[in-house]
Design an enzyme around this catalytic site. Sequence first.
Site, mmCIF file in Angstrom:
data_model
loop_
_atom_site.group_PDB
_atom_site.id
_atom_site.type_symbol
_atom_site.label_atom_id
_atom_site.label_comp_id
_atom_site.label_asym_id
_atom_site.label_seq_id
_atom_site.Cartn_x
_atom_site.Cartn_y
_atom_site.Cartn_z
ATOM 1 N N ARG A 45 -11.818 20.688 20.906
ATOM 2 C CA ARG A 45 -10.590 20.848 20.368
ATOM 3 C C ARG A 45 -9.606 21.587 21.290
ATOM 4 O O ARG A 45 -8.900 22.336 20.896
ATOM 5 C CB ARG A 45 -10.640 21.726 19.003
ATOM 6 N N ARG A 49 -3.941 23.101 17.472
ATOM 7 C CA ARG A 49 -2.540 24.154 17.088
ATOM 8 C C ARG A 49 -2.408 25.559 17.970
ATOM 9 O O ARG A 49 -1.381 26.214 17.736
ATOM 10 C CB ARG A 49 -2.738 24.472 15.567
ATOM 11 N N ARG A 58 3.362 17.711 17.021
ATOM 12 C CA ARG A 58 2.944 17.278 15.659
ATOM 13 C C ARG A 58 3.851 17.177 14.684
ATOM 14 O O ARG A 58 3.724 16.321 13.721
ATOM 15 C CB ARG A 58 1.790 18.561 15.234
ATOM 16 N N ASP A 95 -9.679 11.962 15.248
ATOM 17 C CA ASP A 95 -10.360 12.721 14.259
ATOM 18 C C ASP A 95 -11.666 11.903 13.820
ATOM 19 O O ASP A 95 -11.486 10.838 14.139
ATOM 20 C CB ASP A 95 -9.878 13.109 13.137
ATOM 21 N N TYR A 171 -18.646 14.502 4.772
ATOM 22 C CA TYR A 171 -17.175 14.296 4.374
ATOM 23 C C TYR A 171 -17.034 13.247 3.487
ATOM 24 O O TYR A 171 -16.310 13.459 2.459
ATOM 25 C CB TYR A 171 -16.306 14.224 5.715
#
Length: 367
Positions: A45, A49, A58, A95, A171
């Site tokens: 990562r 952010r 973004r 992702d 998920y």
Amino acid sequence: MTGRTNSVAEMPQGFLNASPQKPVKSLLRALAGEVLALPPVWLMRQAGRYLPEYRALRQRAPSFLDFCFSPELAAEATMQPVRRFGMDAAILFADILVVAHGLGQRVDFREGKGPVLMPIRSAEAACELSLHDFAARVAPVHETVARVAAMLPVQTTLIGFAGAPWTVACYMVEGGTSRDFAAVKRWAFGDAEGFGVLIDRLVEATILYLSGQVTAGAEALQLFDSWAGVLPEAAFRRWVIAPTRRIVAALKETHPRLPLIGFPRGAGLMYRAYFSESGVDALGLDSTVPVEIAHRTLQSIGPVQGNLDPLLLAAGGAAMMENVTAIRRALGEGPFVFNLGHGVVPETPVEHVAALVASLRQPVTAP
Ligand code: CP3
């Protein structure tokens, strides 16, 4: 696949010393089993952010999936941490849930809530997932890889990735992040054959997805098995090690020299079986793995990567540096890639990342 060693001469990648194929990139050298004076570094990562330039970029896409599927924006996000910190690797910006979307499942990323998926909970529903349009649906990610490959500095390695089948299934079945993974475990434990349909589909899709990344220019791959640690032994072997071994074997057939990093987060005492049996070339360690034990029991099998706690990076200062030194002392004598034990958290100050990378460019100070 047992009995592999960290001796470069016995590594199967063809990256032999004094061979014309010897890689010049430090990350590829470490993954081929070389012991380097200074460890190569990249961070899971590393684009995200915590970077102001990421937050600005973004804004240019309406949703996170649109962002992942926009090669221009995703390539730029991939490059940001490489430019700012001089990381030794760029990790493709995408992702793990791109694969669920590619198979036709509805996937949404909600601001502040994480991913939301239409849950799949039966073999019939798993059968409806289609590989038919998969290649076309994930093609923009492959385009991102090609764009990054064309603009990367010569010393920087391009890492492609996918989620491992178990973690992506978590998920897909839970419909998002979960606290206890009750739905996916109930299915895997109660109807292994039916759950196997979903895992088989994910194995096939993952092989296609990763082969496409290599063809487009990825030089190493990482399989993220973030929820490997929630399974008991027999299920771990069946749903973590076995599918990983199938993916690794298929990729090695078409790309024999490709280095693969496995990251079975939280695997604990199963780390060793995973490393020796899955066929991965290098092992990502989470932050709970004691580094002295990792040196003795895991680095004897092959290169390891890790494992600073992401919250120590967020904290910075003396606490971070003491941990960095301990990790380097224990693992720096063998083949080693510096990384975190999980992804960078959004509240991480960018100065801490800069300080970490600067410290890794210096030899570790004497005790
Ligand atoms: O490492 C990198 O810099 C490359 C990009 C990357 C992302 N996700 C971007 C991302 C990678 C390698 C991943 C992997 C991923 N995605 C994993 C495996 C690693 C892990 O963290 O355990 C998992 C489980 C996911 C699924 C996922 N994606 C979740 C649960 C979330 C929401 C939580 C969060 O951090 O927001 C995401 C979103 C996501 N993926 C973001 C990023 C940068 C945040 C989205 C944003 O920009 O707001």
